[in-house]
Design an enzyme around this catalytic site. Structure first.
Site, short mmCIF file in Angstrom:
data_model
loop_
_atom_site.label_atom_id
_atom_site.label_comp_id
_atom_site.label_asym_id
_atom_site.label_seq_id
_atom_site.Cartn_x
_atom_site.Cartn_y
_atom_site.Cartn_z
N ASP A 97 0.87 -1.17 0.00
CA ASP A 97 0.00 0.00 0.00
C ASP A 97 0.92 1.24 0.00
O ASP A 97 2.13 1.14 0.24
CB ASP A 97 -0.94 0.00 1.21
CG ASP A 97 -2.17 0.87 0.97
OD1 ASP A 97 -2.12 1.74 0.07
OD2 ASP A 97 -3.17 0.71 1.68
C1 BGC Z 1 -5.01 3.30 0.25
C2 BGC Z 1 -5.07 2.39 -0.96
C3 BGC Z 1 -5.02 3.19 -2.22
C4 BGC Z 1 -3.74 4.01 -2.22
C5 BGC Z 1 -3.55 4.85 -3.47
C6 BGC Z 1 -3.83 4.28 0.17
O1 BGC Z 1 -3.97 5.29 1.12
O2 BGC Z 1 -4.94 2.55 1.43
O3 BGC Z 1 -6.24 1.62 -0.90
O4 BGC Z 1 -5.11 2.38 -3.34
O5 BGC Z 1 -3.75 4.89 -1.10
O6 BGC Z 1 -4.44 5.90 -3.51
#
Ligand code: BGC
Length: 767
Positions: free
Chosen positions: A693
């Site tokens: 993530d």
């Molecule tokens: C989230 C993800 C997301 C990523 C990109 C993170 O804060 O947990 O689910 O895909 O950001 O935006």
């Protein structure tokens, strides 16, 4: 608006109707009659909550439907005095965003006071009150068990009471991201109650259509308990750095139906329609490790509608505690006219009956008698068939990602809960081969610098040969995503990956673009796309074909926008109703979670693009998520929190997964070797790309670091998301340093590179 977005919105509109769950409808209060004089209360009738905040929402849209103006276009008579009052009031009291980023938006918004004079006037002009209750939710912020969060505010309760006391009919619409406290139903007694959820761009229009006659066909994908305290995860949900999953496998209906059915207000799978159905099981056949059921569904009411056939399995007694019953398959009918019957053929593999014995490290299907219940919800027993298995079926596994410390897990109830110590990584005997998962070697092949990436696609050289020719520096770059808003791909996306350096581009590696997410394309440069109903609402349709269609349309928008990989769907388990990201996810049940995610992936793949299953695993709380150590048994991990992934692998062809921010049993998910290489790759056979993530911390939960990319690579992860500049290693990751000190091998980098490039061949080169 582009044609692709229009198509998505048409499919999303249907999902926003079919995902509405009607929980009460006394004396046929709904649908509204033509010309019925209605008064609509609550600011969310105008300031409709269309989706969550954060990465799972934040889609820029061209318009938004709302409930009030959609009702005004229908053939009921909307009270104009009240409508004007709300319009004036909301224009003077705009929705508060909290002034900051995602998490600052309040969970609920200020509501106006309706004085006696206005109420009297409205009452004289209308017979039915509709009260819309609104809530917000999103990333980095959990809800609270307090007024304005999980509970109604005093003002909301007062409004409901007044409306109940004065209007002939009271209808309550819940424009919310996940289930809320429903004790008001017993206390106030509304005639009709509907979860209209957050239905995306078309949600306001869809809610009005259901009120006016489109039969609701959504069913709950979560249990609604009497109170928050009744959820087994409520105790300790707010623990600081470490959270213990003491309820073990008893999540949602697995807990309530097994131990305390009396604590349930609305059971899992429940939902009403404007008509009624009769289910009859005509045939049940067990052959080739598959169970086939033939079920007749007859519309025995006076309106058209759709029914969902839910199949639950009740296991025989076993040495391990088991849930009373669990969902093993479901199917939804088409729209049936009164008197019409549809025959559904429902087929599913025996493996749906398996459970994990973490004392002996084995998946088991015990021999004995099973009852398969063909039902309208987890409590219903429309009909059932018996299934006899003559012998145990056992698959040995290794003990992996088990807890390292002793903690209690729930195993039964006898006046109160009974606990035992969950087996730890050190305790008892481990089954299977006894060997630990191996760090997978890369089959290095002679270097050859004259080839380009295209030659791999053309079959001139193998991917292994190609990867062998990439320099270590460029391999390290390849294992970094660049973002957010990298200039290497179309503006406004979450990440660029692949050709992120001059050297890599020289080899002909293109740059792929990834962007959020589950609710539609999130483009931070302001470009517009379609906003879908939230994940929970999509799952509440129980219509995998429709979910597939919605995501196939999203695939069309991706192609139009030069996006190769969607950062979604999200399919974490709803462990606790307060989790801020529940809205993105589907359910408390692993099977419907996995089936819905698989449908979304199939839809995307039908257009030649890809999705990312996220967040692996147990991302069940937002507060403190980036260092949170989740302590849970190996059984709960496999049977509940990883099972949706196993189902998605059974029902689709996932090519990318995103690890979660939190840790599991002492190790952050993104660098958790036993989780990634042991279970996901080793046992489940997942061979796609594993990404972290965004700016996730890696390493042990006691010393997590954003720079520890080497830990991710050693664990079997492939790509760290994200660095401002992948070429310059602006995040300062330790890949090359650890390579130099031989704590990481070049083959581990090559393995990761190969996984990344395999995905790119699929989604970019094949354009
Ligand atoms: C989230 C993800 C997301 C990523 C990109 C993170 O804060 O947990 O689910 O895909 O950001 O935006």
């Amino acid at each position: 608006m582009t044609d692709a977005t229009k198509k998505t919105l048409a499919a999303a509109h249907r999902a926003a109707i079919d995902g509405i769950v009607m929980l009460e409808n006394k004396n046929g209060a709904l649908p509204l009659r033509r010309g019925e004089r209605i008064a609509v209360f609550g600011r969310s009738q105008i300031d409709y909550n269309a989706g969550g905040t954060g990465s799972g929402g934040s889609v820029n849209t061209e318009y938004q439907t709302d409930i009030l103006s959609s009702l005004e276009k229908s053939d009921v008579e909307v009270n104009r005095t009240l409508a004007q009052f709300y319009r004036d009031w909301v224009s003077k009291n705009p929705v508060s965003t909290g002034g900051g980023m995602w998490a600052s938006r309040p969970l609920s918004q200020k509501e106006p006071q309706i004085d006696n004079y206005l109420m009297k006037k409205v009452l004289a002009e209308s017979e039915t009150a509709i009260v819309v209750i609104g809530r917000s939710a999103g990333e980095e912020q959990d809800s609270v068990n307090a007024p304005g969060g999980f509970l109604l505010t005093e003002a909301e309760t007062e409004l409901l009471k007044t409306a109940r006391g004065r209007f002939k009919k009271l209808i309550v619409l819940l424009n919310v991201p996940s289930v809320i406290d429903m004790s008001f139903v017993g206390e106030i007694g509304p005639d009709a109650v509907l979860y209209i959820w957050q239905g995306g761009q078309e949600g306001g229009a869809a809610a009005a259509e259901v009120l006016c006659g489109a039969s609701p066909s959504g069913r709950l994908t979560d249990t609604i308990a009497l109170s928050y305290a009744d959820y087994p995860s409520s105790e300790g949900f707010d623990a600081k750095d470490k959270i213990y999953y003491n309820e073990d496998i008893f999540v949602g209906y697995r807990y309530f139906e097994t131990f305390c059915p009396e604590n349930v207000l609305y059971p899992f799978g429940f939902g009403l329609s404007y008509t009624d159905f009769e289910l009859a099981c005509r045939a049940a056949v067990f052959a080739d490790q598959k169970i086939s059921l033939t079920v007749d569904v007859k519309n025995i009411g006076g309106a058209t509608g759709r029914e969902i056939v839910q199949v639950y399995a009740e296991p025989p007694k076993s040495n391990m505690p088991r849930q009373k019953r669990s969902l093993v398959e479901f199917a939804k009918t088409k729209t049936l006219a009164p008197g019409e019957t549809q025959t559904l053929r429902i087929k599913f593999p025996l493996s749906r009956l398996k459970y994990y014995d973490d004392k002996n490290s084995e998946w088991r299907i015990d021999g004995g008698e099973y009852r398969l219940i063909i039902a309208k919800n987890v409590r219903d027993k429309s009909c059932s068939v018996r299934l006899r298995l003559s012998k145990d079926i056992i698959k040995k596994c290794d003990r992996l990602a088990a807890p390292k410390e002793l903690f209690k897990r729930l195993i039964g109830f006898d006046g109160g809960p009974i606990y035992e110590d969950a087996p730890t990584a050190q305790s008892g005997k481990s089954g299977g081969t006894g060997g630990k998962a191996k760090r997978k070697a890369f089959s290095g092949i002679a270097r050859s610098r004259k080839y380009k990436f295209e030659d791999v696609k053309n079959g001139r050289i193998s991917l292994d040969e190609f990867v062998s020719a990439i320099s270590e520096k460029d391999l390290a770059r390849l294992c970094r995503g660049e973002g957010m808003g990298s200039k290497l791909v179309r503006p406004g996306t979450g990440a660029a990956f692949g050709g992120v350096s001059k050297g890599l581009r020289k080899l002909g590696i293109p740059c792929a673009a990834a962007t959020d997410g589950p609710s539609g394309l999130r483009l931070d440069n302001g470009d517009k796309a379609a906003l879908l109903p939230i994940g929970t609402m999509l799952a509440c349709t129980w219509d995998v074909e429709l979910i597939e269609e919605v995501y196939s349309c999203i695939g069309g928008e991706m192609i139009e926008n030069d996006i190769d990989l969607l950062l979604g769907p999200g399919f974490n388990i709803h462990r606790n109703p307060l989790c801020g990201r529940n809205f993105e996810y589907y359910s408390e049940d692993p099977y419907i979670s996995g089936a819905a995610a698989a449908a979304a992936l199939r839809g995307l793949e039908s257009r030649g693009v890809c999705g990312t299953l996220k967040h692996i695993a147990a991302n069940n709380r937002e507060e403190g998520r980036k260092g949170l150590d989740t302590v849970l048994s190996e059984r709960a991990l496999r049977e509940i929190y990883l099972r949706p992934l196993e189902y998605a692998l059974e029902l689709s062809n996932p090519k990318a997964i995103m690890t979660a921010y939190n840790g599991i049993n002492g190790e952050m998910c993104g660098s958790n070797f036993e989780l990634i290489s042991g279970i996901i790759r080793g046992e489940f056979g997942f061979s796609g790309m594993v990404m972290t993530d965004w700016w996730a911390s890696l390493g042990s939960c006691s010393a997590p670091s954003r720079r520890n990319s080497a830990a991710m690579l050693r664990a079997g992860g492939d790509i760290y998301m994200v660095a401002k500049s992948a070429e310059k290693n602006s995040g300062g990751d330790n890949t090359l340093k650890e390579l130099k000190s031989a704590n990481l091998s070049a083959d581990e980098l090559r393995r990761a590179a190969k996984n990344i490039l395999s995905l790119i061949i699929n989604v970019v080169i094949s354009d």
